[in-house]
Scaffold this active site. Structure first.
Site, PDB file in Angstrom:
ATOM      1  N   LYS A   9       0.834  -1.217   0.000  1.00  0.00           N
ATOM      2  CA  LYS A   9       0.000   0.000   0.000  1.00  0.00           C
ATOM      3  C   LYS A   9       0.862   1.258   0.000  1.00  0.00           C
ATOM      4  O   LYS A   9       0.377   2.346  -0.322  1.00  0.00           O
ATOM      5  CB  LYS A   9      -0.953  -0.006   1.194  1.00  0.00           C
ATOM      6  N   HIS A  49      -1.766  -3.687  -4.477  1.00  0.00           N
ATOM      7  CA  HIS A  49      -0.874  -3.668  -3.305  1.00  0.00           C
ATOM      8  C   HIS A  49      -0.311  -5.055  -2.997  1.00  0.00           C
ATOM      9  O   HIS A  49       0.751  -5.180  -2.414  1.00  0.00           O
ATOM     10  CB  HIS A  49      -1.569  -3.065  -2.083  1.00  0.00           C
ATOM     11  N   HIS A  62      -5.178 -11.878  -0.103  1.00  0.00           N
ATOM     12  CA  HIS A  62      -6.551 -11.631  -0.590  1.00  0.00           C
ATOM     13  C   HIS A  62      -7.057 -12.752  -1.494  1.00  0.00           C
ATOM     14  O   HIS A  62      -8.128 -12.629  -2.090  1.00  0.00           O
ATOM     15  CB  HIS A  62      -6.632 -10.290  -1.330  1.00  0.00           C
ATOM     16  N   ASP A  98      -6.953 -10.273   8.963  1.00  0.00           N
ATOM     17  CA  ASP A  98      -7.230  -9.060   8.195  1.00  0.00           C
ATOM     18  C   ASP A  98      -8.733  -8.735   8.225  1.00  0.00           C
ATOM     19  O   ASP A  98      -9.138  -7.608   8.533  1.00  0.00           O
ATOM     20  CB  ASP A  98      -6.749  -9.315   6.749  1.00  0.00           C
TER      21      ASP A  98
HETATM   22 FE   LIG Z   1      -4.392  -6.251   1.954  1.00  0.00          FE
END
Ligand SMILES: [Fe+2]
Length: 360
Positions: free
Chosen positions: A181, A206, A232, A260
């Site tokens: 990020k 990211h 992710h 997360d």
């Molecule tokens: Fe992330």
């Protein structure tokens, strides 16, 4: 003084003959064993034990006006130390990530030291998950989130039986998971409100940018790289960047995914009000079987529930209440006692719900 009644949960071993049942007793498959108002006999208590009923609600008469429960408890020295160490850790991370944005190089020595010497001790503090709920800040989200995810990864790693090098690597992976990020333009990263689809595409970079930043560093464990690249990805192939499925996702990435989601959803953000940990746990249960790892998910849920007992929450009728018991499945509807000493089983009383966490 007028007599009042209250209904209190009793452990089955504390139930005595002559006590009055305050709430219908049901078997696991909802068959009525005893209705409320029943005066308990020795044989009925034996019957309840046979049915493996662990808790019975007993109706009791109280003769004195009891003062309301005072839920305000001053911070302990341990909590203060946790908050100070936590703030210190966030500040060091903030400096490191700011340097990364500028120089495009991750100060790995500093971050590894931070993971080993600052975050690992936080993980071993009593009540760590609850402390994390109480240090939420709206500003500097990425830095707080990175530290929180590292801490939750460490706690979850310990629950999963990790120790030594493996635990250290997992914590470092949690700390670095969003390092990419630092390469996302600030106007997208800090944009209040929802991102447009094209901005979302950039934000999603990211994962690969983070991987590229760290890939060439010496001595970087491959698990840390996979944690950054794949956090992710989802078991059913609906994640990003590659859309790989469960057996191709590294275990660190699966652990980070749960940490997360838990931290992001329980945090107050500019564009969404935080959800209570109770509601988030239920969302994780829903996603556990197709998107997340069911084994890691169930270890997380079975352990994190223990932290919820004793939490002070606000109910939808405005009253504050303490969580005293969580049912087997529904974490979002526990049994609570209100400040005016009413015991409420939210699983049975669907008119009321928990709207926020007041104190963890
Ligand atoms: Fe992330």
């Amino acid at each position: 003084m007028a007599a009042k009644f209250r209904v209190t949960p009793y452990a089955i071993n504390d139930v005595k003959p002559g006590m009055e049942v305050g709430r219908m007793v049901l078997t696991q498959d909802d068959k009525v064993i005893l209705s409320d108002g029943t005066l308990l006999s020795e044989s009925m208590i034996e019957g309840l034990k046979f049915w493996k009923i662990n808790t019975v609600f007993i109706k009791e008469q109280i003769f004195t006006e009891e003062p309301e429960i005072d839920f305000s408890i001053p911070e302990t020295a341990l909590q203060k130390k946790f908050y100070a160490d936590y703030d210190n850790t966030v500040n060091i991370l903030k400096d490191s990530f700011s340097n990364t944005r500028f120089f495009k190089e991750v100060p790995l020595v500093t971050l590894r030291e931070l993971a080993n010497n600052s975050i690992e001790p936080l993980i071993n503090s009593n009540g760590v998950i609850n402390h994390i709920h109480m240090v939420r800040r709206q500003d500097d989200y990425t830095f707080h989130h990175s530290v929180n995810v590292a801490v939750i990864c460490g706690v979850l790693g310990k629950w999963l039986g990790y120790s030594g090098t493996e635990l250290k690597e997992l914590i470092l992976a949690g700390l670095l998971h969003d390092v990419g990020k630092t390469q996302i333009p600030l106007e997208i990263l800090n944009k209040p409100g929802k991102l447009k689809p094209e901005e979302m595409e950039i934000m999603r970079l990211h994962t690969t940018r983070g991987y590229q930043l760290v890939r060439d560093a010496s001595n970087i464990p491959s698990g840390v790289l996979y944690g950054i690249l794949q956090h992710h990805e989802r078991a059913d192939g609906t994640g990003y960047p590659l859309g790989v499925t469960s057996d191709q996702i590294h275990k660190y990435a699966k652990i980070i995914a749960i940490a997360d989601i838990y931290d992001a959803m329980t945090s107050d953000r500019v564009y969404h009000r935080k959800a209570t940990p109770f509601a988030v746990v239920e969302m994780i249960v829903e996603e556990m079987f197709n998107k997340l790892d069911p084994e890691i998910g169930s270890v997380f849920l079975n352990n994190v529930r223990d932290y919820f007992v004793g939490n002070i929450v606000e109910l939808s009728d405005g009253r504050q209440a303490e969580v005293i018991y969580l049912g087997q499945f529904m974490a979002s509807r526990p049994i609570v006692v209100t400040e005016d000493r009413e015991y409420i089983d939210l699983e049975r009383n669907k008119d009321l719900s928990i709207v926020s966490l007041v104190r963890a």
